[in-house]
Design an enzyme around this catalytic site. Structure first.
Site, PDB file in Angstrom:
ATOM      1  N   ARG A 188       0.719  -1.145  -0.016  1.00 14.08           N
ATOM      2  CA  ARG A 188       0.016  -0.070  -0.189  1.00 14.08           C
ATOM      3  C   ARG A 188       0.960   1.029  -0.040  1.00 14.08           C
ATOM      4  NH1 ARG A 188       2.212   2.301   3.644  1.00 14.08           N
ATOM      5  NH2 ARG A 188       0.399   3.848   3.716  1.00 14.08           N
ATOM      6  N   ALA A 192       0.506   5.132  -2.261  1.00 17.06           N
ATOM      7  CA  ALA A 192       0.343   5.313  -3.572  1.00 17.06           C
ATOM      8  C   ALA A 192       1.602   4.700  -4.628  1.00 17.06           C
ATOM      9  CB  ALA A 192       0.079   6.833  -3.919  1.00 17.06           C
ATOM     10  N   ARG A 210      -7.823  -0.638  -6.492  1.00 18.40           N
ATOM     11  CA  ARG A 210      -7.900   0.371  -5.787  1.00 18.40           C
ATOM     12  C   ARG A 210      -8.213   1.797  -6.490  1.00 18.40           C
ATOM     13  NH1 ARG A 210      -4.404   1.143  -0.539  1.00 18.40           N
ATOM     14  NH2 ARG A 210      -6.332   2.005   0.463  1.00 18.40           N
ATOM     15  N   GLN A 223      -2.193   2.666   9.906  1.00 23.90           N
ATOM     16  CA  GLN A 223      -0.815   2.778   9.313  1.00 23.90           C
ATOM     17  C   GLN A 223       0.144   3.581  10.017  1.00 23.90           C
ATOM     18  OE1 GLN A 223      -4.009   3.197   7.864  1.00 23.90           O
ATOM     19  NE2 GLN A 223      -4.016   2.389   5.762  1.00 23.90           N
ATOM     20  N   ASP A 260      -2.368  10.824  -2.536  1.00 21.00           N
ATOM     21  CA  ASP A 260      -2.673   9.733  -3.468  1.00 21.00           C
ATOM     22  C   ASP A 260      -3.033  10.259  -4.760  1.00 21.00           C
ATOM     23  OD1 ASP A 260      -3.109   8.398  -0.627  1.00 21.00           O
ATOM     24  OD2 ASP A 260      -3.224   6.729  -2.119  1.00 21.00           O
ATOM     25  N   LYS A 294      -5.026   9.778   2.945  1.00 20.03           N
ATOM     26  CA  LYS A 294      -5.620   9.105   4.018  1.00 20.03           C
ATOM     27  C   LYS A 294      -6.597  10.007   4.910  1.00 20.03           C
ATOM     28  CE  LYS A 294      -5.298   5.489   4.612  1.00 20.03           C
ATOM     29  NZ  LYS A 294      -6.387   4.799   3.826  1.00 20.03           N
TER      30      LYS A 294
HETATM   31  O1  MRU Z   1      -4.564   3.111   2.355  1.00 17.68           O
HETATM   32  P1  MRU Z   1      -3.170   3.350   2.161  1.00 17.68           P
HETATM   33  O2  MRU Z   1      -2.443   2.846   3.219  1.00 17.68           O
HETATM   34  O3  MRU Z   1      -2.544   2.965   0.726  1.00 17.68           O
HETATM   35  O4  MRU Z   1      -3.132   5.073   2.139  1.00 17.68           O
HETATM   36  C1  MRU Z   1      -1.795   5.514   1.870  1.00 17.68           C
HETATM   37  C2  MRU Z   1      -1.825   7.177   2.153  1.00 17.68           C
HETATM   38  O5  MRU Z   1      -2.680   7.781   2.143  1.00 17.68           O
HETATM   39  C3  MRU Z   1      -0.614   7.763   1.955  1.00 17.68           C
HETATM   40  O6  MRU Z   1      -0.308   8.933   2.561  1.00 17.68           O
HETATM   41  C4  MRU Z   1       0.020   8.101   0.497  1.00 17.68           C
HETATM   42  O7  MRU Z   1      -0.613   6.776  -0.516  1.00 17.68           O
HETATM   43  C5  MRU Z   1       1.118   8.332   0.168  1.00 17.68           C
HETATM   44  S1  MRU Z   1       2.304   7.288   0.235  1.00 17.68           S
HETATM   45  C6  MRU Z   1       4.042   7.977  -0.220  1.00 17.68           C
END
Ligand code: MRU
Length: 348
Positions: free
Chosen positions: A52, A54, A95, A202, A243, A254
């Site tokens: 997970r 982005a 996703r 996370q 993202d 997030k």
């Molecule tokens: O649902 P996730 O854990 O994939 O969400 C991740 C985030 O929101 C991160 O902040 C984003 O993907 C940036 S990662 C460099």
């Protein structure tokens, strides 16, 4: 600083038959790697957040479609492309919010379409090279993002971050955590506050884990404690990942990020969003146009509890992301410098 790059978030197996990921759902209890060899395995790993973040999702999809392309038995370009498209559409549906997933798959498809006169083995080799390039560009971008952001920070600052946009979410060092790691190497002595990031934790499971493992000063807080630490004057900058960045500078990240941005504005703390240019979606005019993923209600009610923590029949709303409007963002920092939504350009 202790080494974190020994954790390999996403890589190709030596024989190139599998995408190897660090299973992030098993952290922090164990560092366990999974070999993904089919489109179903890869879809499932992305959907279930075993991989997970982005940029990491983009790299996993690029490696994934390469591994699947090696398995296509095709006598002609048309046969190959039909099978390739099927896998591409399937993986793209795992996703919806992080643009890096579709962007990486589109890049891989472009390679196929631009080389229609090549043999199938030659096409597969070109896909291999492109997937490696996506990974390498991602790692290089993180370093540059980190340098740009570090130039805005001072030694000893308190930094609050939300979710995990660190080494585990990308190829190396992360986006939001890249300036923290670079600062640590240079003796800046940052004090990081990691929001636990309900519902999937996370921040607690991943950010606290990777920073702690690297020897960075990190304090874990529940999401509802962010205002309190800001009020005490312990936070001088908020740094988060993203993202999707819309053309007007609204960003999706997030769930909970927009609330942190509102708090930062209230307390007069700069709010920095860090991401590679591959996260900018110029086709998306503003935050309202970003599709926000909604996930299984069980993530809210029972996933991290021994017993269900809510009545069986209660309604649940579980959006995985929210939109932070551009007016709450001090700067969107990319590998090319600060993104200026007014002209789509970059300033250093
Ligand atoms: O649902 P996730 O854990 O994939 O969400 C991740 C985030 O929101 C991160 O902040 C984003 O993907 C940036 S990662 C460099």
């Amino acid at each position: 600083m202790k080494n974190i790059t020994d954790l390999k978030t996403v890589r190709l197996s030596d024989d190139q038959n599998a995408v190897v990921i660090l299973d992030q759902t098993r952290l922090p209890a164990e560092e366990c790697y999974l070999e993904l060899t089919s489109a179903e395995d890869i879809w499932d790993a992305i959907y279930k957040l075993k991989v997970r973040g982005a940029p990491a999702i983009g790299v996993a999809a690029a490696y994934g479609i390469y591994v699947c392309s090696r398995q296509i038995e095709a006598g002609s370009f048309d046969e190959f492309y039909t099978a390739f498209r099927r896998v591409k559409e399937y993986l793209a549906g795992s996703r919806p919010t992080a643009v890096n997933l579709v962007a990486a798959l589109n890049r891989m498809e472009k390679v196929v379409l631009e080389n229609a006169s090549e043999t199938v083995p030659a096409l597969v080799e070109l896909l291999h090279k492109e997937s490696l390039a996506i990974r390498e560009e991602d790692a290089a971008a993180c370093r540059r993002i980190g340098e740009h952001c570090l130039s805005l920070l001072r030694p000893g600052m308190g930094i609050l971050t939300h979710c995990n946009a660190g080494h585990l979410a990308v190829s190396e060092y992360g986006t939001a955590l890249a300036p923290v790691y670079l600062g640590e190497e240079r003796g800046y002595g940052f004090k990081v506050f990691a929001d636990e990031t309900r519902p999937l934790l996370q921040g607690a499971r991943l950010t606290a884990y990777e920073l702690n493992r690297a020897g960075v000063d990190v304090t874990l807080i529940c999401d509802n404690m962010a205002s309190s630490v800001m009020q005490k004057g312990w936070v001088q900058a908020v740094i988060v990942g993203c993202d999707r960045i819309a053309a007007n500078g609204d960003i999706a990240n997030k769930i909970g990020t927009s609330g942190v941005a509102i708090l930062a504005r209230h307390y007069g703390i700069p709010f920095y969003v860090l991401g590679p240019t591959s996260t900018i979606d110029m086709q998306c005019p503003d935050g309202k146009s970003i599709v926000i993923e909604e996930r299984d209600p069980a993530e809210v009610t029972e996933m991290w509890y021994m017993h269900r923590m809510a009545p069986k029949d209660v309604k649940i709303f579980n959006p995985a992301f929210d939109v932070t409007p551009n007016e709450l963002i001090t700067a969107i920092i990319t590998e090319k410098g600060i993104f200026n939504p007014a002209n789509g350009g970059f300033e250093s």
